[in-house]
Write a protein that holds these residues in place. Sequence first.
Motif, PDB file in Angstrom:
ATOM      1  N   LEU A 758       0.835  -1.187   0.000  1.00 49.07           N
ATOM      2  CA  LEU A 758       0.000   0.000   0.000  1.00 49.07           C
ATOM      3  C   LEU A 758       0.876   1.247   0.000  1.00 49.07           C
ATOM      4  CD1 LEU A 758      -2.620  -1.145   2.657  1.00 49.07           C
ATOM      5  CD2 LEU A 758      -2.995  -0.936   0.215  1.00 49.07           C
ATOM      6  N   PRO A 759       0.504   2.281  -0.747  1.00 48.18           N
ATOM      7  CA  PRO A 759       1.302   3.514  -0.719  1.00 48.18           C
ATOM      8  C   PRO A 759       1.226   4.186   0.641  1.00 48.18           C
ATOM      9  CG  PRO A 759      -0.722   3.822  -1.990  1.00 48.18           C
ATOM     10  CD  PRO A 759      -0.638   2.369  -1.673  1.00 48.18           C
ATOM     11  N   GLU A 760       2.338   4.758   1.048  1.00 50.06           N
ATOM     12  CA  GLU A 760       2.418   5.446   2.329  1.00 50.06           C
ATOM     13  C   GLU A 760       2.395   6.952   2.107  1.00 50.06           C
ATOM     14  OE1 GLU A 760       5.927   3.985   4.154  1.00 50.06           O
ATOM     15  OE2 GLU A 760       5.196   1.910   4.322  1.00 50.06           O
ATOM     16  N   PRO A 761       1.985   7.718   3.125  1.00 46.23           N
ATOM     17  CA  PRO A 761       1.881   9.181   2.941  1.00 46.23           C
ATOM     18  C   PRO A 761       3.191   9.849   2.550  1.00 46.23           C
ATOM     19  CG  PRO A 761       0.727   8.479   4.933  1.00 46.23           C
ATOM     20  CD  PRO A 761       1.480   7.289   4.437  1.00 46.23           C
ATOM     21  N   GLU A 762       4.324   9.316   3.027  1.00 46.95           N
ATOM     22  CA  GLU A 762       5.596   9.953   2.702  1.00 46.95           C
ATOM     23  C   GLU A 762       6.127   9.585   1.332  1.00 46.95           C
ATOM     24  OE1 GLU A 762       6.376   6.299   5.342  1.00 46.95           O
ATOM     25  OE2 GLU A 762       5.029   8.036   5.310  1.00 46.95           O
ATOM     26  N   ASP A 763       5.476   8.653   0.631  1.00 41.53           N
ATOM     27  CA  ASP A 763       5.928   8.280  -0.706  1.00 41.53           C
ATOM     28  C   ASP A 763       5.703   9.421  -1.686  1.00 41.53           C
ATOM     29  OD1 ASP A 763       6.721   5.751   0.035  1.00 41.53           O
ATOM     30  OD2 ASP A 763       4.791   4.817  -0.443  1.00 41.53           O
ATOM     31  N   PRO A 764       6.677   9.704  -2.551  1.00 41.96           N
ATOM     32  CA  PRO A 764       6.451  10.723  -3.591  1.00 41.96           C
ATOM     33  C   PRO A 764       5.458  10.223  -4.634  1.00 41.96           C
ATOM     34  CG  PRO A 764       8.596   9.675  -3.871  1.00 41.96           C
ATOM     35  CD  PRO A 764       8.042   9.167  -2.576  1.00 41.96           C
ATOM     36  N   GLU A 765       4.998  11.135  -5.471  1.00 43.24           N
ATOM     37  CA  GLU A 765       3.963  10.808  -6.447  1.00 43.24           C
ATOM     38  C   GLU A 765       4.428   9.757  -7.446  1.00 43.24           C
ATOM     39  OE1 GLU A 765       0.808  11.625  -6.595  1.00 43.24           O
ATOM     40  OE2 GLU A 765       1.012  12.713  -4.700  1.00 43.24           O
ATOM     41  N   TRP A 766       5.715   9.770  -7.829  1.00 43.79           N
ATOM     42  CA  TRP A 766       6.171   8.813  -8.836  1.00 43.79           C
ATOM     43  C   TRP A 766       6.201   7.391  -8.284  1.00 43.79           C
ATOM     44  CZ3 TRP A 766      10.811   6.188  -8.001  1.00 43.79           C
ATOM     45  CH2 TRP A 766      11.655   6.711  -7.014  1.00 43.79           C
ATOM     46  N   ILE A 767       6.420   7.238  -6.975  1.00 42.27           N
ATOM     47  CA  ILE A 767       6.351   5.901  -6.377  1.00 42.27           C
ATOM     48  C   ILE A 767       4.894   5.452  -6.254  1.00 42.27           C
ATOM     49  CG2 ILE A 767       6.736   4.615  -4.236  1.00 42.27           C
ATOM     50  CD1 ILE A 767       9.369   5.933  -3.927  1.00 42.27           C
ATOM     51  N   LYS A 768       4.001   6.387  -5.902  1.00 42.66           N
ATOM     52  CA  LYS A 768       2.585   6.038  -5.840  1.00 42.66           C
ATOM     53  C   LYS A 768       2.072   5.615  -7.216  1.00 42.66           C
ATOM     54  CE  LYS A 768       1.489   9.033  -1.912  1.00 42.66           C
ATOM     55  NZ  LYS A 768       0.717  10.212  -1.438  1.00 42.66           N
ATOM     56  N   LYS A 769       2.595   6.255  -8.260  1.00 45.69           N
ATOM     57  CA  LYS A 769       2.186   5.885  -9.618  1.00 45.69           C
ATOM     58  C   LYS A 769       2.637   4.472  -9.958  1.00 45.69           C
ATOM     59  CE  LYS A 769       2.110   7.724 -14.325  1.00 45.69           C
ATOM     60  NZ  LYS A 769       2.579   8.797 -15.233  1.00 45.69           N
ATOM     61  N   ILE A 770       3.836   4.098  -9.522  1.00 36.53           N
ATOM     62  CA  ILE A 770       4.311   2.723  -9.737  1.00 36.53           C
ATOM     63  C   ILE A 770       3.395   1.725  -9.029  1.00 36.53           C
ATOM     64  CG2 ILE A 770       6.176   1.112  -9.161  1.00 36.53           C
ATOM     65  CD1 ILE A 770       8.159   3.332  -9.698  1.00 36.53           C
ATOM     66  N   LEU A 771       2.979   2.062  -7.789  1.00 36.41           N
ATOM     67  CA  LEU A 771       2.153   1.144  -7.000  1.00 36.41           C
ATOM     68  C   LEU A 771       0.715   1.073  -7.500  1.00 36.41           C
ATOM     69  CD1 LEU A 771       3.440   2.083  -3.431  1.00 36.41           C
ATOM     70  CD2 LEU A 771       4.039   0.077  -4.802  1.00 36.41           C
ATOM     71  N   GLN A 772       0.309   1.989  -8.358  1.00 35.26           N
ATOM     72  CA  GLN A 772      -1.043   1.953  -8.913  1.00 35.26           C
ATOM     73  C   GLN A 772      -1.122   1.138 -10.198  1.00 35.26           C
ATOM     74  OE1 GLN A 772      -1.955   6.087  -9.391  1.00 35.26           O
ATOM     75  NE2 GLN A 772      -2.335   6.429  -7.203  1.00 35.26           N
ATOM     76  N   ALA A 773      -0.009   0.626 -10.676  1.00 32.04           N
ATOM     77  CA  ALA A 773       0.004  -0.137 -11.933  1.00 32.04           C
ATOM     78  C   ALA A 773      -0.692  -1.486 -11.746  1.00 32.04           C
ATOM     79  CB  ALA A 773       1.444  -0.347 -12.397  1.00 32.04           C
ATOM     80  N   PRO A 774      -1.189  -2.097 -12.830  1.00 32.36           N
ATOM     81  CA  PRO A 774      -1.783  -3.436 -12.718  1.00 32.36           C
ATOM     82  C   PRO A 774      -0.723  -4.502 -12.514  1.00 32.36           C
ATOM     83  CG  PRO A 774      -1.784  -2.720 -14.992  1.00 32.36           C
ATOM     84  CD  PRO A 774      -1.298  -1.552 -14.184  1.00 32.36           C
ATOM     85  N   CYS A 775      -1.184  -5.731 -12.350  1.00 24.93           N
ATOM     86  CA  CYS A 775      -0.278  -6.855 -12.106  1.00 24.93           C
ATOM     87  C   CYS A 775       0.673  -7.042 -13.284  1.00 24.93           C
ATOM     88  CB  CYS A 775      -1.093  -8.126 -11.880  1.00 24.93           C
ATOM     89  SG  CYS A 775      -0.097  -9.609 -11.677  1.00 24.93           S
TER      90      CYS A 775
END
Length: 783
Positions: A758-775
């Motif tokens: 799960l994305p954490e609040p301190e993660d930058p936007e580019w890491i959150k974008k990686i974690l939103q990708a499909p399998c």
Amino acid sequence: MYIFLRVFLKKKKKKDIKAFSSIHPLSSAYPGPDAEDVLLKRDPVVPLIAPVSGLQPLSWSQDHRLAVCTSSSLSVMELVCDVHSNKQDLTLHRTSIPVPAEEYKLRVGPSVELSEAMVKFATHSDPTVRQAFLADTVINPSVGVHKGIKYASWSPLGCDSSGRCLLACLTLEHRLTIHNSHKHLEWNMLVDLTKKYSERLKERNYARKDNKPPQANLLDFDELQRRFRMQTPLRMEWSSIYTIKQVQPDNTGVDLEMVLLAVLMENGDLVLWKFVLPFTDGADVSFYDIIESGVTRPSDLAWWEYENADRRMSGLIVGSEVGPVKIMPVSLSGVKGYFTLRHPVILWKECDEIAVENIKCVPMIHPIHKSSCSLIVASRGCYVFWCLLVISPAGLNVHNSHVAGLHSLPVVSLAVSQQGVAVYTCSTDGWIKKLTPTFTESTLIFKQEEMMRPENLTGRRIHGIVVSRNGAYIALVSTQGMVDGYHPINRTYQVHFVTLRTPEAAAALLLRSPTQNLYKMADLLDLVRWQILKHKSIPASLQEELDQKIREADSPYLWRFKLFLVRILYQSLQSPNTDQNWKPAKEGSKVFIRDEEEEEEEDGEDKEVAVKEEGEPGGEKLEEEENQEDHRTEVQAWMNTVETHLMRENMKKVLGVVYLNTWLAENISIPTCGLVEYLSKDTNDRASEVLIGHIKNKMNKQTFSERCSLCQDVLPFTDHKQTMCKNGHMWLRCALSYQACQTLTFRRCLLLDSIARLPEPEDPEWIKKILQAPCTLCDAPMI
């Protein structure tokens, strides 16, 4: 008169039609001749615990979920193309949204004034007013409230927080609610739009769009009817996803996505609601616009969305119970690139008292004029109404007509297949017909075919049909039918799944898929899966063509498709599980006391059997089992090779994002050093060597080790699936960022292929974008 004569004369010109279709075929985007319908019934047959309700009880979403409207709940069946099962039956996950138990009443004014009006009109001296009040099921509470689902509509893919579809549900009590699902099982109601719209009308004192307050009160029967009808929903439909620009407090513009929900009211008003995506909270929904269509006794609703290179427009198709059909303009001034129609477009103006139902709109490419056009179809009694809209430099051209002679009874349901553009109609007599459009210079010709049904579906009353997203299956809901020539005492309802394509046609569509996403093509994938499980082998032609395409264009989609085929092949080679887990294990065995003579006789018989078995070819069976085991081992190694290739390509993609977004060497949540070390093991990958060189130069010889949260020991990167420290603490790795998931909660892909943290609040936007990708392995969203 000309319309019906032209349709009747069409039967005499079947040879001409066939000849014409060979000269002017449909465009390659809509393959017609190569996608012949093959009706084969698939198991299981899904029984319903309650009768179906509503005029259009079936609705199939873009994320492969089928909603069935019943009198007790909205039953949802999700088609899952399971790569971990070797069963040939369809894998369906069943859930349901129950009908609310509490009774719902529309608010039209003060309760004291409403009670006085009810008493007045129930005993009115004028029989016409009294009869109109007593017969109105919405206004008169003494008639009784019907329980059940009236209509269900799915939003486009990517509207909720998990990237899936929202579900709009309308009950027979006229309550319109929006729902989303969580992890296959749980359904949450996000907002009650009927209640929200009622509050808005109360604030505006139940005024019309012009904001003029009503002159009469509830003791006037016309005013009472108007207030009820202006907030009684009949249908609702979702638009496509639009991109809007929102201005931030610092005057910077941010692109946001939104979707509109159009609700058709009983008085003909079209109420539009705006949902900013991803939609997670009911407080975020906002009223967008209201359009007064002027249609008396409206019956059905559909979106018309036209898109060309330089021109995009949108409108709402409204049908009436008395016959007329027209398109109402929708203003999308905040959406870039969209124009608004100047005036409503009349598609059919005759008031012939034939109700318009099952309106569908399909965007197409005109193969002769090479331009975008829209095909609108609807059922009108026993006929199918069609309209072709073509936008040319001269303006909007409307061509309409009817297809007659299809059914002897009214059309109950109508479904459209986007792939191949085929229209399927169903009547109350149970017959299903197929209409295939063929373009001419100025109009359309429909080829009529009668669908041959499987034997066990004959003699049943069909209440609705719907086609899956890519045209692989047609689902139909029917009654049980006659048993031994007699009608059963209790009528039961069942949902059947019938194939519309061959596995070979499905594989061909998968190879040239424009979406390049396996999850979006799950219904076609299931046909290929079924073929491999039946024959225990991958078709040689499919494997050769896939390998050829991989050599030509090394895309992740083709590798994912190859991994899927190998996984299903591996499952087909597994021996079936014959153990019955529900049976209790035998803890002890009985002891029998036998005589010595009986033991000697049995010993002699055993020796004779052993002598006979020595002469039989028992070694061939053992050799066959060894060959099967060797084949399974070979397929397992093949599967690991393809999976490792996909993981390595995704690792390089992640490292490329890390290189572009880290200006200084810093300790981020992505294990950069471990990924670099893992990719360095393959010395033949030139792209990895170049990327690793750039990463090492930027890190400036700094290393950031990933440590165990329990003992602070270093976590090695030896496997992309899991890791274990020296003290034996084992953690699973995120398949998107490759960080060890050391929390109790994480996300999993729909097919349980991989996990993602799960994305954490301190993660930058580019890491959150990686974690939103499909399998990475199957393109399914992480939930």
